[in-house]
Scaffold this motif. Structure first.
Motif, PDB file in Angstrom:
ATOM      1  N   LYS A 363       0.813  -1.214   0.000  1.00 21.01           N
ATOM      2  CA  LYS A 363       0.000   0.000   0.000  1.00 21.01           C
ATOM      3  C   LYS A 363       0.847   1.266   0.000  1.00 21.01           C
ATOM      4  CE  LYS A 363      -4.598  -0.749   1.727  1.00 21.01           C
ATOM      5  NZ  LYS A 363      -5.447  -0.763   2.926  1.00 21.01           N
ATOM      6  N   THR A 364       2.155   1.119   0.031  1.00 20.03           N
ATOM      7  CA  THR A 364       3.005   2.304   0.068  1.00 20.03           C
ATOM      8  C   THR A 364       2.940   3.024  -1.274  1.00 20.03           C
ATOM      9  OG1 THR A 364       4.845   0.937  -0.572  1.00 20.03           O
ATOM     10  CG2 THR A 364       4.629   1.405   1.762  1.00 20.03           C
ATOM     11  N   ILE A 365       3.308   4.300  -1.234  1.00 19.05           N
ATOM     12  CA  ILE A 365       3.193   5.144  -2.431  1.00 19.05           C
ATOM     13  C   ILE A 365       3.926   4.523  -3.614  1.00 19.05           C
ATOM     14  CG2 ILE A 365       3.563   7.464  -3.337  1.00 19.05           C
ATOM     15  CD1 ILE A 365       2.322   8.136  -0.869  1.00 19.05           C
ATOM     16  N   GLU A 366       5.132   3.980  -3.330  1.00 14.59           N
ATOM     17  CA  GLU A 366       5.919   3.548  -4.483  1.00 14.59           C
ATOM     18  C   GLU A 366       5.364   2.276  -5.127  1.00 14.59           C
ATOM     19  OE1 GLU A 366       8.480   2.558  -0.792  1.00 14.59           O
ATOM     20  OE2 GLU A 366       7.088   4.122  -1.404  1.00 14.59           O
ATOM     21  N   GLN A 368       1.956   1.413  -5.386  1.00 14.85           N
ATOM     22  CA  GLN A 368       0.625   1.457  -5.970  1.00 14.85           C
ATOM     23  C   GLN A 368       0.319   2.859  -6.465  1.00 14.85           C
ATOM     24  OE1 GLN A 368      -2.537   2.682  -4.206  1.00 14.85           O
ATOM     25  NE2 GLN A 368      -1.556   3.504  -2.387  1.00 14.85           N
ATOM     26  N   ARG A 369      -0.565   2.925  -7.444  1.00 16.55           N
ATOM     27  CA  ARG A 369      -1.018   4.230  -7.923  1.00 16.55           C
ATOM     28  C   ARG A 369      -2.530   4.142  -8.053  1.00 16.55           C
ATOM     29  NH1 ARG A 369       1.503   5.152 -13.159  1.00 16.55           N
ATOM     30  NH2 ARG A 369       3.429   5.706 -12.141  1.00 16.55           N
ATOM     31  N   HIS A 370      -3.244   4.978  -7.313  1.00 13.73           N
ATOM     32  CA  HIS A 370      -4.711   4.974  -7.300  1.00 13.73           C
ATOM     33  C   HIS A 370      -5.262   3.580  -7.038  1.00 13.73           C
ATOM     34  CE1 HIS A 370      -3.940   8.853  -8.878  1.00 13.73           C
ATOM     35  NE2 HIS A 370      -3.565   8.409 -10.061  1.00 13.73           N
ATOM     36  N   ARG A 374       1.621  -1.515  -8.716  1.00 12.99           N
ATOM     37  CA  ARG A 374       2.646  -1.299  -9.745  1.00 12.99           C
ATOM     38  C   ARG A 374       3.569  -2.514  -9.747  1.00 12.99           C
ATOM     39  NH1 ARG A 374       4.687   4.748  -8.601  1.00 12.99           N
ATOM     40  NH2 ARG A 374       5.714   4.485 -10.610  1.00 12.99           N
ATOM     41  N   LYS A 377       7.374  -2.252  -9.822  1.00  7.64           N
ATOM     42  CA  LYS A 377       8.028  -1.823  -8.574  1.00  7.64           C
ATOM     43  C   LYS A 377       8.063  -2.970  -7.568  1.00  7.64           C
ATOM     44  CE  LYS A 377       8.217   2.458  -9.927  1.00  7.64           C
ATOM     45  NZ  LYS A 377       9.338   3.313 -10.120  1.00  7.64           N
TER      46      LYS A 377
ATOM     47  N   THR B 226      -5.384  -4.677  -8.487  1.00 11.58           N
ATOM     48  CA  THR B 226      -5.496  -3.640  -7.456  1.00 11.58           C
ATOM     49  C   THR B 226      -5.039  -4.150  -6.092  1.00 11.58           C
ATOM     50  OG1 THR B 226      -7.725  -4.253  -6.802  1.00 11.58           O
ATOM     51  CG2 THR B 226      -7.537  -2.722  -8.629  1.00 11.58           C
ATOM     52  N   THR B 227      -4.707  -3.198  -5.229  1.00 15.37           N
ATOM     53  CA  THR B 227      -4.317  -3.554  -3.873  1.00 15.37           C
ATOM     54  C   THR B 227      -5.504  -4.170  -3.134  1.00 15.37           C
ATOM     55  OG1 THR B 227      -4.855  -1.327  -3.163  1.00 15.37           O
ATOM     56  CG2 THR B 227      -2.568  -1.768  -3.668  1.00 15.37           C
TER      57      THR B 227
END
Lengths: 509, 376
Positions: A363-366, A368-370, A374, A377, B226-227
């Motif tokens: 869930k960290t910024i690097e 995932q995006r929206h 990713r 990464k 998705t997460t």
């Protein structure tokens, strides 16, 4: 008559994909204590299971008194006079000691139980070998040490003359271990032949006459213990020179990082608290080890601190209270946890290695995006950890966690937990079931984390590990801290007294 | 590369199951009427094509609700839940959409069916969420709650239909929804028809199939990209480890059941927002079969949303084939038996696949035995 009471000649046992025993020969002399030494996965248990009739060997034969015999099941083994004390005792908990001993070979008259003869025989045996028991106590009420004596009496009651002990000291305190050693010697003196499975060198040096070493399923050799040394045995077991000591400077404790006050956890049966009013601190830059016999509240204590179990009391991480926080918030606050059970808590076995390595970071910024992962990464992050922590696997980041070896699974968990850059790292039995190489590696990593100024709370059942790593030892007994010890000024014997509850420091009374 | 191989191997399990089911079905055809058994089998296999483009359209029409319920079962399954309540969620969704479709005629034409569909999906979502809430907060097993909720839905809807203006007492079913609430054809009727004299005889297919496929793709994206999907699947595989990693298991259970319920509710709306000739809710004591067929569809599609599109189409295909089987003097129930057998074999095929994988592993391991670590 042959010199050897039992001979296992050229035994080979193949499990799907694995040769667990490869042409192994083991010869047991009458009246000797013979140790079987090897790391986890060396094939010791398989070999003993073959002797006890739980498995059949593909090749090789078993000879008793020089005569080939067939051991198809444990009943055959019993008829040949072979008995075994399993690592996990096979006792009926709500039966009495006496009932457990005679179970299966009860003395009867006209179809009704007649325990008097049995009692007589059991008590005679008990006195003869110094095996102190309470015949009418329920198994669930007696100590682990006494449970083990019941298991030994079970073998003696059946007139077994070959006694197999599978890792018998794993559950005992140092005092109970001494007692067991004494019992083993007296059994041998009375003409019983003993096979003693272990991976602890000190015990072999203390009690065994000869020692057979296995490594990765292969027979390495049999040595006379008196003319050997722990170093030689260790080298045989591991395959190369080993230095058990790791380089560890004295701790330089800083600020308190983990602060626990009056922590209590309800027990599963409701009557007794699993953790009772426990208070302690762990400072930055030190390793505090909670020592104790398995099942004295260690797991519950860890679950309470990490948030997996509800508790009462106060838990602060770097002065900030976390006792009412969600697990996720505690992780964010800097709490890392190497769990006791890597398959239950540590890994999602059906996920691949990169997914497991990012389990606390996706869930960290690097990464995932929206809300979309990713994947590039995640992969590069995982590959970085694989490289740095030398995690070996078949297909790199894509390997399913399930297919990895235990040591590498553990490395993956440790890599993940260390890399979240925690303030407090809780490590529960971090080297359980691992070979010496992996164990040393993990110990080194823990010391490295400590030297970076992190606080480490280590929970271990292995006294070797406690003395190797701890800067401070807290002893837990029945959910309570009963002593705080300095590993440099205490001995395993003293520690054992606290662990078994027979001693308690005044400030913890 | 390994990903392609992985999905191929999982597909092969379904294909083996289908093949075995068809063979067993052929044996049944042979027993009941040997002379036309072969013709019967080809009729099943040809499925919708028996009746030209109209037949194909019928396949798409039948596939629509079972793809949706298949998704409802498969999605919940990915989170470790067995959603046996798809049928109840479907009926609740269908009922609410009929209510909106009949009464909310004040809505403009283009919007009416959309609102009816959304309301139906929302109703199904609530119905599914109840199961999730019970499981998450009170630890009541989802199978028990969903079976009970199925019957509550069935009898509750029967009661409400009978005692309202939605009831057509002559036909013992719900009245027709307003024309503006019918799912549009989206031009599909001009593709899937057969010419009958000068008139075109179109199939019943409508935009529902496009909605179903669109939602399947959406579910695929949610689960795999998705997460949120990462969390849901982690909970499904190992809820202890998920909790340990800070994932809220309760939230995952409730949201996944809510989504599953919405999918099943949508299935209901797509079924009942139909013209006069289409489906209506009958007042009878039978649970909607599409909900249970969804279990089969999900199983055959390996709970993969994209796989579910194909397994839904396939089951619709042989169901339509079974319809034409009647012209050969077979009972149409035979097709149900064959579908049952395919499902049965697909459960076995999981075993077979594991077996194949093990044998494969053994072979590769033998080659590298010398370097392999030995464990006892």
């Amino acid at each position: 008559m042959s010199d050897y009471i039992i001979q296992m000649i050229n035994i080979t046992k193949v499990f799907p994909g694995i040769k667990a025993n490869d042409n192994i020969t083991l010869q047991l002399k009458r009246g000797e204590i013979h140790a079987l030494l090897g790391e986890n996965g060396a094939g010791k248990s398989t070999l003993m299971s073959i002797l006890f009739g739980l498995y059949q060997a593909e090749e090789g034969q078993i000879l008793k008194d020089g005569v080939p015999v067939l051991v198809k099941d444990p009943n055959d083994a019993n008829e040949l006079g072979i008995g075994m004390v399993h690592q996990h005792f096979k006792l009926v908990h709500n039966f009495t000691v006496l009932e457990n001993i005679v179970l299966g070979v009860e003395t009867t008259r006209h179809g009704t139980l007649h325990m008097d003869e049995a009692r007589q025989k059991v008590m005679t045996l008990s006195e003869q070998y110094g095996l102190l028991i309470k015949p009418d106590a329920l198994i669930e009420d007696i100590t682990v040490g006494m449970q083990q004596r019941v298991e030994i009496l079970k073998m003696l009651y059946r007139d077994n003359e070959i006694l197999i002990f599978d890792e018998p000291t794993a559950v005992l305190t140092p005092q109970e271990i001494d007692e067991l050693m004494r019992i083993m010697r007296s059994l041998a003196a009375e003409g019983k032949s003993i096979l003693f499975i272990t991976h602890k060198l000190a015990e072999i040096m203390a009690v065994a006459d000869r020692c057979t070493v296995l490594r990765k399923g292969k027979y390495i050799g049999t040595v006379d213990v008196k003319s050997s040394s722990p170093q030689e045995l260790a080298e045989m077991m591991v395959g190369h020179k080993v230095d058990f000591k790791i380089d560890k400077q004295p701790a330089q404790p800083g600020e308190p990082a983990l602060h626990v006050r009056r922590l209590s956890v309800e027990g599963s049966h409701g009557d007794k608290k699993a953790v009772n009013n426990v208070s302690f601190d762990v400072y930055k830059g030190e390793i505090v080890c909670i020592a104790g016999i398995d099942g004295n509240g260690q797991s519950e204590l860890v679950y309470a601190i990490t948030g997996l179990m509800p508790s009462t009391g106060e838990i602060k991480l770097n002065q900030a209270p976390i006792d009412h926080q969600s697990i996720q918030k505690r992780i964010k606050a800097g709490l890392a946890h190497i769990p006791e059970d890597r398959h239950k808590h540590g890994l999602v076995l059906d996920y691949d290695l990169q997914q497991n390595l990012s389990l606390k970071r996706y869930k960290t910024i690097e990464m995932q995006r929206h809300g979309f992962i990713r994947f590039d990464k995640v992969r590069s992050y995982a590959e970085g950890l694989i490289e740095r922590f030398d995690i070996r696997s078949g297909q790199g980041a894509d390997t399913s966690a399930r297919s990895m070896s235990g040591g590498n699974q553990q490395k993956a968990i440790i890599a993940r937990e260390i890399d979240i850059d925690p303030e407090v790292l809780i490590a529960v039995q971090p080297t359980r079931g691992l070979d010496v190489g992996a164990m040393l590696y993990i110990h080194e990593q823990l010391v490295k984390v400590r030297d970076e100024g992190k606080a480490i709370l280590l929970i271990s059942l292995e006294l070797d590990e406690v003395f190797q790593l701890a800067d401070r030892i807290l002893v837990i007994y029945e959910g309570e801290i009963v002593a705080e010890l300095d590993p440099k000024q205490t001995t395993p014997q003293e520690l054992g007294l606290y662990m078994s509850g027979s001693k308690r420091q005044e400030e913890y009374a | 590369m390994s990903k392609i191989r992985k999905s191929l191997s999982s597909m092969s399990a379904s294909l083996v199951a289908i093949l075995a089911g068809l063979i067993a079905g052929f044996v049944i055809l042979l027993f009941s009427n040997p002379s036309s058994a072969l013709k019967g089998l080809t009729t099943i296999l040809i499925g919708g094509w028996n009746n030209g483009m109209k037949g194909v359209g019928q396949v798409l029409y039948y596939a629509t609700p079972i793809i949706m319920t298949g998704l409802a079962v498969g999605f919940a399954f990915k989170t470790g839940m067995f959603n046996i309540g798809a049928t109840g969620q479907l009926m609740v969704g269908g009922f609410v959409s009929i209510y909106v479709g009949v009464t909310w005629t004040f809505l403009p034409g283009g919007l009416h069916w959309v609102v009816a569909l959304i309301m139906g999906a929302a109703a199904g979502m609530l119905w599914g969420m109840i199961v999730g809430v019970f499981k998450a907060l009170l630890n009541v097993h989802e199978v028990i709650t969903s079976i009970m909720l199925n019957y509550i839905a069935l009898y509750g809807i029967n009661y409400m239909v009978k005692n309202s203006h939605l009831f057509d007492s002559l036909k013992n079913q719900t009245v027709n929804v307003a024309a503006s609430a019918v799912i549009p054809k989206a031009g599909l009727d001009r593709i899937f028809y057969i010419a009958k004299g000068r008139l075109n005889d179109p199939s019943a297919v409508n935009a529902g199939i496009l909605i179903a496929i669109g939602l399947a793709v959406l579910m695929y994206i949610i689960l795999n990209k998705t997460t949120f999907g990462f969390e849901l699947k982690a909970c499904g595989y190992n809820r202890h480890a998920s909790r340990y990693a800070g994932i809220s298991e309760n939230r995952a259970i409730i949201t996944s059941m809510a989504i599953a319920g919405a999918l099943a509710g949508t299935a209901g709306t797509l079924m009942y927002l139909a013209p006069a000739s289409g489906m209506h809710i009958h007042v009878e004591e039978v649970l909607a079969a599409q909900g249970f067929t969804g279990i089969a569809v999900a199983l055959l599609g390996m709970s993969n949303p994209l796989g579910i599109i194909f397994s839904g189409l396939f089951i619709a295909h042989i169901t339509v084939g079974g319809f034409y089987l009647q012209s050969l003097k077979y009972m149409k129930e035979i097709i149900e038996v064959i579908i049952g057998l395919i499902i049965y074999f697909s459960a076995f095929s999981l075993l077979v696949r594991d077996l194949i994988a093990k044998i494969g592993k053994r072979k590769t391991k033998k080659d590298k035995q010398s370097s392999k670590e030995v464990t006892a």
